[in-house]
Design a protein around this motif. Structure first.
Motif, PDB file in Angstrom:
ATOM      1  N   ASP A 123       0.863  -1.178   0.000  1.00  0.00           N
ATOM      2  CA  ASP A 123       0.000   0.000   0.000  1.00  0.00           C
ATOM      3  C   ASP A 123       0.903   1.233   0.000  1.00  0.00           C
ATOM      4  OD1 ASP A 123      -1.623   2.135   0.514  1.00  0.00           O
ATOM      5  OD2 ASP A 123      -2.776   1.128   2.082  1.00  0.00           O
ATOM      6  N   PRO A 124       0.953   1.944  -1.148  1.00  0.00           N
ATOM      7  CA  PRO A 124       1.926   3.042  -1.253  1.00  0.00           C
ATOM      8  C   PRO A 124       1.694   4.143  -0.218  1.00  0.00           C
ATOM      9  CG  PRO A 124       0.448   2.979  -3.178  1.00  0.00           C
ATOM     10  CD  PRO A 124       0.127   1.781  -2.356  1.00  0.00           C
ATOM     11  N   GLY A 184       3.916   0.163  -3.227  1.00  0.00           N
ATOM     12  CA  GLY A 184       3.053  -0.103  -4.384  1.00  0.00           C
ATOM     13  C   GLY A 184       3.255  -1.486  -4.963  1.00  0.00           C
TER      14      GLY A 184
END
Ligand code: NAD
Ligand code: MG
Length: 392
Positions: free
Chosen positions: A58-59, A81
């Motif tokens: 999850d960036p 990401g």
């Protein structure tokens, strides 16, 4: 010295893999650690294992991870990401990839590792279920080696000769996957109507992530494993049988033409399978005590109840149907299990959702990754609509 990327490092398999790795600092080092969004847990692992690269899928979590690591004086590159995850799996910071992400989210990094010729320690069974033929091609092209971590497939791998082609040529009659039967073995459908997520996740023999725990309770885990075995061992569905073995001591068996059954036995601890895959063809200490046969005393077996635990039957049906059916099966299952864990769907409606979605599967086999992802997305949308209707 092997250099590992542990994808899904903060999960149950990730923890077991890192436990084995920590026992052998002379043999293994960690080059990459990756997780979804558990910043604190990943930072702790980075502090302990000092990888060159940490990837957070999850960036939005990447800045927090960078800050946490900087605060602790840990010089580790941080990337965020899904694309970073795929690049890390294929990149030169590792020669061995532990594919331990749960669900379809692990597909692309698993394929990338295979294509890059890595030694691929595969726990992410959903990737095989979705893209078995693509994964086989990627392994062929990349020249990598797949070593199964799933305990059943690891057991079968241990019971087969190392170099083999066709199963007929080596006299294999059947592959027998053992199933614990999960926490609800022996119960009727009526008794399962009001099952809660906590009950479903309380597995009698194994401590695992929540998704696979629910899969074990519905027997979908065994269904996914039948499809996984079909691809990994190039075995037709009619040669793969499931036998319920509540003690989870025999992890699976291979039946040969001469009447021999070869089995792999051990305490139910994933570190045995992980250590085998890490060191293969050698063996190393896994931190697992030897099985005490006298204390074990007995091993029981029974046939699976395919009427109450419909998910296993649905998996066989999807495998027989071909086309996009196994992709639809997996996608609908992931959506239904997530809804069940969220309290949005009753336990028995998991199978119902999957069965209805399977009716929408296409007979045409997907040609490439894009077609697979498309079938996955379409099935998820359909499942979400059904879940909304079933829970209304
Ligand atoms: P888990 O839920 O404990 O851990 C899952 C890991 O995947 C976590 O590190 C999480 O951060 C990561 N993850 C989740 N979503 C992600 C995303 N979108 N992008 C990147 N990373 C993501 O699950 P688990 O029990 O360790 O299972 C992992 C896989 O191994 C599953 O495919 C499961 O079927 C398989 N498996 C597990 C066991 C077991 O004993 N736990 C046994 C056999 C096979
Ligand atoms: Mg298994």
């Amino acid at each position: 010295m092997k250099t590992l990327a542990v994808l899904g490092a903060t999960g149950s398999i990730g923890a077991s893999a890192l436990d084995v790795v920590a026992r052998h600092p002379d043999k293994y080092r960690v080059g990459v650690l990756a997780a979804h969004r558990s910043v604190d847990a990943l930072a702790d692992l980075c502090e302990r294992f000092r990888p060159e690269l940490a990837v957070i899928a999850d960036p939005a979590c990447a800045p927090a991870l960078s800050e946490r690591l900087r605060g602790r004086g840990i010089a580790c590159r941080v990337e965020g990401g899904p694309a970073a995850l795929v690049a890390a799996a294929a990149g030169d910071r590792c020669d061995t990839v532990v594919a331990a992400i749960v669900g379809a989210a692990g597909l692309e990094s698993t394929l990338a590792a295979a294509r890059a010729g890595k030694r691929l320690l595969l726990a992410n069974k959903e990737a095989v279920v979705m893209a078995g033929p693509l994964l086989a091609t990627a392994l062929d092209e990349g020249g990598g080696t797949l070593l199964p971590l799933d305990s059943e497939h690891n057991a079968v791998f241990q019971c087969l000769p190392h170099e083999h082609g066709d199963l007929d040529a080596i006299g294999v009659r059947r592959i027998l996957l053992t199933a614990s039967g999960g926490p609800f073995r022996g119960r009727s459908a009526a008794e399962l109507a009001a099952i809660t997520p906590a009950q479903a996740c309380a597995h009698p023999n194994w401590r695992m992530g929540r998704k696979i725990s629910v899969d074990s309770a519905t027997l979908m885990n065994k269904g996914l494993e039948v499809i996984e075995a079909h691809h990994l061992f190039r075995a037709p569905a009619e040669r793969i049988d499931v036998v319920v073995h509540p003690q989870s001591i025999i992890h699976s068996l291979v039946e040969y033409a001469d009447g021999s059954l070869l089995a792999q036995l051990g305490n139910p601890d994933m570190r045995t399978a992980i250590a085998y895959a890490l060191a293969w063809p050698q063996r190393i200490d896994a931190g697992v005590a030897a099985l005490d046969l006298v204390k074990t005393a007995r091993l029981d077996f029974e046939a699976p109840d395919l009427t109450t635990f419909r998910c296993l039957a649905l998996a066989y049906e999807a495998l027989a149907a071909g086309g996009t059916a196994t992709i639809v099966l997996n996608a609908a299952n992931e959506e239904a299990v997530a809804a069940f864990l969220d309290g949005r769907l009753p336990f028995l409606a998991i199978a119902e959702t999957i069965e209805r979605c399977l009716a929408g599967a296409s007979g045409e086999a997907p040609a490439d990754l894009a077609a697979i992802l498309d079938a996955d997305l379409t099935a998820r949308r359909q499942a979400q609509r059904m879940i909304a209707a079933l829970s209304a």
